[in-house]
Design a protein around this motif. Structure first.
Motif, PDB file in Angstrom:
ATOM      1  N   VAL A   1       0.837  -1.204   0.000  1.00  0.00           N
ATOM      2  CA  VAL A   1       0.000   0.000   0.000  1.00  0.00           C
ATOM      3  C   VAL A   1       0.872   1.254   0.000  1.00  0.00           C
ATOM      4  N   GLU A   2       1.940   1.245   0.801  1.00  0.00           N
ATOM      5  CA  GLU A   2       2.828   2.402   0.846  1.00  0.00           C
ATOM      6  C   GLU A   2       3.487   2.643  -0.509  1.00  0.00           C
ATOM      7  N   GLN A   3       3.884   1.570  -1.182  1.00  0.00           N
ATOM      8  CA  GLN A   3       4.494   1.715  -2.505  1.00  0.00           C
ATOM      9  C   GLN A   3       3.500   2.309  -3.493  1.00  0.00           C
ATOM     10  N   ILE A   4       2.256   1.826  -3.427  1.00  0.00           N
ATOM     11  CA  ILE A   4       1.220   2.351  -4.332  1.00  0.00           C
ATOM     12  C   ILE A   4       0.991   3.838  -4.063  1.00  0.00           C
ATOM     13  N   ILE A   5       0.915   4.205  -2.772  1.00  0.00           N
ATOM     14  CA  ILE A   5       0.686   5.598  -2.414  1.00  0.00           C
ATOM     15  C   ILE A   5       1.856   6.476  -2.854  1.00  0.00           C
ATOM     16  N   GLU A   6       3.082   5.968  -2.666  1.00  0.00           N
ATOM     17  CA  GLU A   6       4.250   6.752  -3.056  1.00  0.00           C
ATOM     18  C   GLU A   6       4.317   6.962  -4.561  1.00  0.00           C
ATOM     19  N   LEU A   7       3.810   5.987  -5.334  1.00  0.00           N
ATOM     20  CA  LEU A   7       3.842   6.089  -6.791  1.00  0.00           C
ATOM     21  C   LEU A   7       2.628   6.807  -7.352  1.00  0.00           C
ATOM     22  N   ALA A   8       1.658   7.109  -6.513  1.00  0.00           N
ATOM     23  CA  ALA A   8       0.434   7.776  -6.983  1.00  0.00           C
ATOM     24  C   ALA A   8       0.773   9.173  -7.491  1.00  0.00           C
ATOM     25  N   PRO A   9       0.097   9.631  -8.557  1.00  0.00           N
ATOM     26  CA  PRO A   9       0.365  10.978  -9.080  1.00  0.00           C
ATOM     27  C   PRO A   9      -0.166  12.078  -8.180  1.00  0.00           C
ATOM     28  N   GLN A  10      -1.135  11.761  -7.302  1.00  0.00           N
ATOM     29  CA  GLN A  10      -1.715  12.776  -6.429  1.00  0.00           C
ATOM     30  C   GLN A  10      -0.883  12.970  -5.161  1.00  0.00           C
ATOM     31  N   ILE A  11      -1.170  14.069  -4.490  1.00  0.00           N
ATOM     32  CA  ILE A  11      -0.640  14.318  -3.155  1.00  0.00           C
ATOM     33  C   ILE A  11      -1.529  13.561  -2.173  1.00  0.00           C
ATOM     34  N   VAL A  12      -0.939  12.732  -1.329  1.00  0.00           N
ATOM     35  CA  VAL A  12      -1.701  11.934  -0.367  1.00  0.00           C
ATOM     36  C   VAL A  12      -1.145  12.212   1.028  1.00  0.00           C
ATOM     37  N   TYR A  13      -2.045  12.477   1.976  1.00  0.00           N
ATOM     38  CA  TYR A  13      -1.590  12.745   3.333  1.00  0.00           C
ATOM     39  C   TYR A  13      -2.638  12.258   4.329  1.00  0.00           C
ATOM     40  N   LEU A  14      -2.181  12.036   5.557  1.00  0.00           N
ATOM     41  CA  LEU A  14      -3.051  11.658   6.668  1.00  0.00           C
ATOM     42  C   LEU A  14      -2.860  12.705   7.749  1.00  0.00           C
ATOM     43  N   HIS A  15      -3.927  13.406   8.076  1.00  0.00           N
ATOM     44  CA  HIS A  15      -3.850  14.531   9.017  1.00  0.00           C
ATOM     45  C   HIS A  15      -4.492  14.154  10.352  1.00  0.00           C
ATOM     46  N   ASP A  16      -3.785  14.434  11.442  1.00  0.00           N
ATOM     47  CA  ASP A  16      -4.282  14.191  12.792  1.00  0.00           C
ATOM     48  C   ASP A  16      -4.865  15.494  13.327  1.00  0.00           C
ATOM     49  N   LEU A  17      -6.188  15.527  13.540  1.00  0.00           N
ATOM     50  CA  LEU A  17      -6.850  16.741  14.006  1.00  0.00           C
ATOM     51  C   LEU A  17      -6.384  17.130  15.406  1.00  0.00           C
ATOM     52  N   ALA A  18      -6.111  16.139  16.251  1.00  0.00           N
ATOM     53  CA  ALA A  18      -5.702  16.433  17.624  1.00  0.00           C
ATOM     54  C   ALA A  18      -4.304  17.052  17.664  1.00  0.00           C
ATOM     55  N   LEU A  19      -3.404  16.549  16.825  1.00  0.00           N
ATOM     56  CA  LEU A  19      -2.038  17.071  16.785  1.00  0.00           C
ATOM     57  C   LEU A  19      -1.928  18.309  15.903  1.00  0.00           C
ATOM     58  N   GLY A  20      -2.878  18.461  14.988  1.00  0.00           N
ATOM     59  CA  GLY A  20      -2.834  19.592  14.075  1.00  0.00           C
ATOM     60  C   GLY A  20      -1.732  19.504  13.055  1.00  0.00           C
ATOM     61  N   GLU A  21      -1.345  18.293  12.658  1.00  0.00           N
ATOM     62  CA  GLU A  21      -0.275  18.112  11.684  1.00  0.00           C
ATOM     63  C   GLU A  21      -0.465  16.806  10.922  1.00  0.00           C
ATOM     64  N   HIS A  22       0.267  16.700   9.809  1.00  0.00           N
ATOM     65  CA  HIS A  22       0.230  15.469   9.021  1.00  0.00           C
ATOM     66  C   HIS A  22       1.058  14.394   9.731  1.00  0.00           C
ATOM     67  N   VAL A  23       0.490  13.225   9.901  1.00  0.00           N
ATOM     68  CA  VAL A  23       1.238  12.107  10.465  1.00  0.00           C
ATOM     69  C   VAL A  23       1.754  11.185   9.362  1.00  0.00           C
ATOM     70  N   TYR A  24       1.279  11.408   8.142  1.00  0.00           N
ATOM     71  CA  TYR A  24       1.835  10.708   6.983  1.00  0.00           C
ATOM     72  C   TYR A  24       1.629  11.577   5.753  1.00  0.00           C
ATOM     73  N   LYS A  25       2.602  11.591   4.868  1.00  0.00           N
ATOM     74  CA  LYS A  25       2.474  12.281   3.589  1.00  0.00           C
ATOM     75  C   LYS A  25       3.395  11.602   2.583  1.00  0.00           C
ATOM     76  N   ASN A  26       2.904  11.451   1.352  1.00  0.00           N
ATOM     77  CA  ASN A  26       3.759  10.852   0.341  1.00  0.00           C
ATOM     78  C   ASN A  26       4.715  11.900  -0.215  1.00  0.00           C
ATOM     79  N   ARG A  27       5.632  11.456  -1.034  1.00  0.00           N
ATOM     80  CA  ARG A  27       6.705  12.339  -1.494  1.00  0.00           C
ATOM     81  C   ARG A  27       6.187  13.511  -2.324  1.00  0.00           C
ATOM     82  N   ASN A  28       4.995  13.376  -2.912  1.00  0.00           N
ATOM     83  CA  ASN A  28       4.467  14.441  -3.759  1.00  0.00           C
ATOM     84  C   ASN A  28       4.161  15.717  -2.982  1.00  0.00           C
ATOM     85  N   VAL A  29       3.943  15.602  -1.667  1.00  0.00           N
ATOM     86  CA  VAL A  29       3.709  16.795  -0.853  1.00  0.00           C
ATOM     87  C   VAL A  29       4.926  17.707  -0.932  1.00  0.00           C
TER      88      VAL A  29
END
Length: 394
Positions: A199-227
């Motif tokens: 899944v991580e490889q697929i996300i990293e190769l995706a043409p879109q920007i993909v991220y996972l945002h934690d509302l409590a922390l107020g920051e991205h806890v995951y983002k692919n290289r496209n960010v």
């Protein structure tokens, strides 16, 4: 020290043991070979108990080992209850000479012998290198007993290569040993880990920007290289940025609008879409359109994790703005010019006329003419010319 010949002689003698000493059909002989697959970790007893609990009853059994050590040798009548509680895991107790003083039914099956055949015999006899000094497994037992500290590690038994979690708990008279088969758990964990990597490889190769945002922390806890790439940075450079530096890449007004949009999740929304601007490394502003979806909730059921898919729409925005600017210019030019300017659709139907046109043609109300053929504005002798002019233009 028992030798291999001694062991073979006693094994032959075991065949004559009466059936009443074993609750079921005598287990088939099993020769085991042991290889350690992980370095043991030394922990306090509560931690070992927690580690030995496989989300079932094993933790309670491991904890009960302390009480067992105070009561002396385990009775054979305890085996059924212990076996049921352990869910098939092997439990054995050894004295300070590492001789069997107890083995439950699962341990009988594991070693291929009845408890009466194991009682009083050293466990080293049943290791592959019996007669040549302690095996590595036996050495681990001696270390735990000598240090008086619980030990937990994993090992694999050949020839079937099944992996076991081993918990060694020293007590005043020797050690208790717990062996739980974790082969299937390891296989499942391996499959899960393989799936996660895929899944991580697929996300990293995706043409879109993909991220996972934690509302409590107020920051991205995951983002692919496209960010990072979309803003002119390398993934390594962006990883070194602090949350404050990351937040500074977005314009303040867009950041406030971003937070306001995300408040919709608290009101029951499961997906939102909006646009925002971020500062590129070269100083320019880039436009992004993102779609965010609710991905996970906290223990209270409140929205916690947001999964976002974004794309750079700067070029699209520029084209749209250019068209709008041209449209505004043409609109201003036609409305303020002295000439009659008509707007038609591709079939020649009237759509709009400027003020100068209304004045020249003495049209007070253009609304009834919208959708009518434009050639009707001309006299009969000029309508064919108007029709040909439109056809030629098209």
């Amino acid at each position: 020290m028992f030798t291999m010949e001694t062991m073979q002689t006693e094994m032959q003698a075991e065949g004559a043991i009466s059936s009443h000493n074993v609750a079921s059909t005598p287990p088939v002989e099993r020769r085991t070979q042991i290889k350690l697959t992980a370095t043991p970790s030394r922990r306090a007893l509560p931690a070992v108990i927690a580690a030995s609990a496989d989300e079932g009853n094993n933790g309670r059994i491991a904890e009960n080992m302390v009480d067992i050590s105070e009561s002396g040798e385990l009775g054979r009548s305890d085996a059924p209850a212990l076996t049921d509680s352990l869910g098939g895991a092997a439990l054995l107790s050894l004295d300070r000479a590492l001789r069997f003083s107890f083995a439950n039914r699962a341990a009988e099956t594991f070693f291929g012998r009845s408890f009466d055949a194991l009682r009083g015999r050293p466990i080293a006899v049943f290791t592959p290198d019996a007669g040549k000094g302690d095996s590595e497994f036996v050495a681990r037992l001696r270390d735990a007993m000598r240090e008086g500290a619980p030990e937990i590690f994993e090992m694999t038994f050949e020839p079937d290569n099944r992996c076991y979690k081993v918990v060694v708990t020293p007590h005043a008279e020797g050690v208790h040993v717990f062996l739980g088969d974790v082969t299937e758990q390891h296989a499942e964990m391996s499959e899960v880990e393989e799936g996660r990597r895929l899944v991580e490889q697929i996300i990293e190769l995706a043409p879109q920007i993909v991220y996972l945002h934690d509302l409590a922390l107020g920051e991205h806890v995951y983002k692919n290289r496209n960010v990072a790439v979309s803003l002119g940075y390398t993934p390594e450079q962006m990883e070194q940025m602090s949350p404050a530096q990351m937040a500074a890449l977005m314009l303040p007004e867009d950041g406030e609008r971003h937070s306001t949009n995300r408040e919709q999740f608290q009101s029951g929304a499961t997906s939102i879409e909006f646009e925002y601007r971020q500062k590129h490394k070269d100083g320019s502003l880039r436009w992004f359109r993102t779609q965010e979806s609710l991905f996970g909730r906290d223990g209270n059921g409140d929205p916690r994790l947001i999964l976002g898919f974004a794309e750079d729409v700067t070029s699209q925005r520029r084209v749209t703005e250019t068209r709008r600017e041209r449209g505004d210019y043409l609109e201003g030019a036609t409305q303020s010019g002295p000439d009659c300017v008509l707007t038609l659709d591709l079939s020649g139907a009237l759509l709009q006329i400027n003020q100068s046109g209304k004045t020249l043609m003495a049209i007070s109300d253009f609304a009834p003419l919208i959708g009518a053929e434009w050639i009707l504005l001309f006299g009969e002798s000029h309508r064919s010319l108007a029709r040909r002019a439109l056809t030629t233009a098209l």
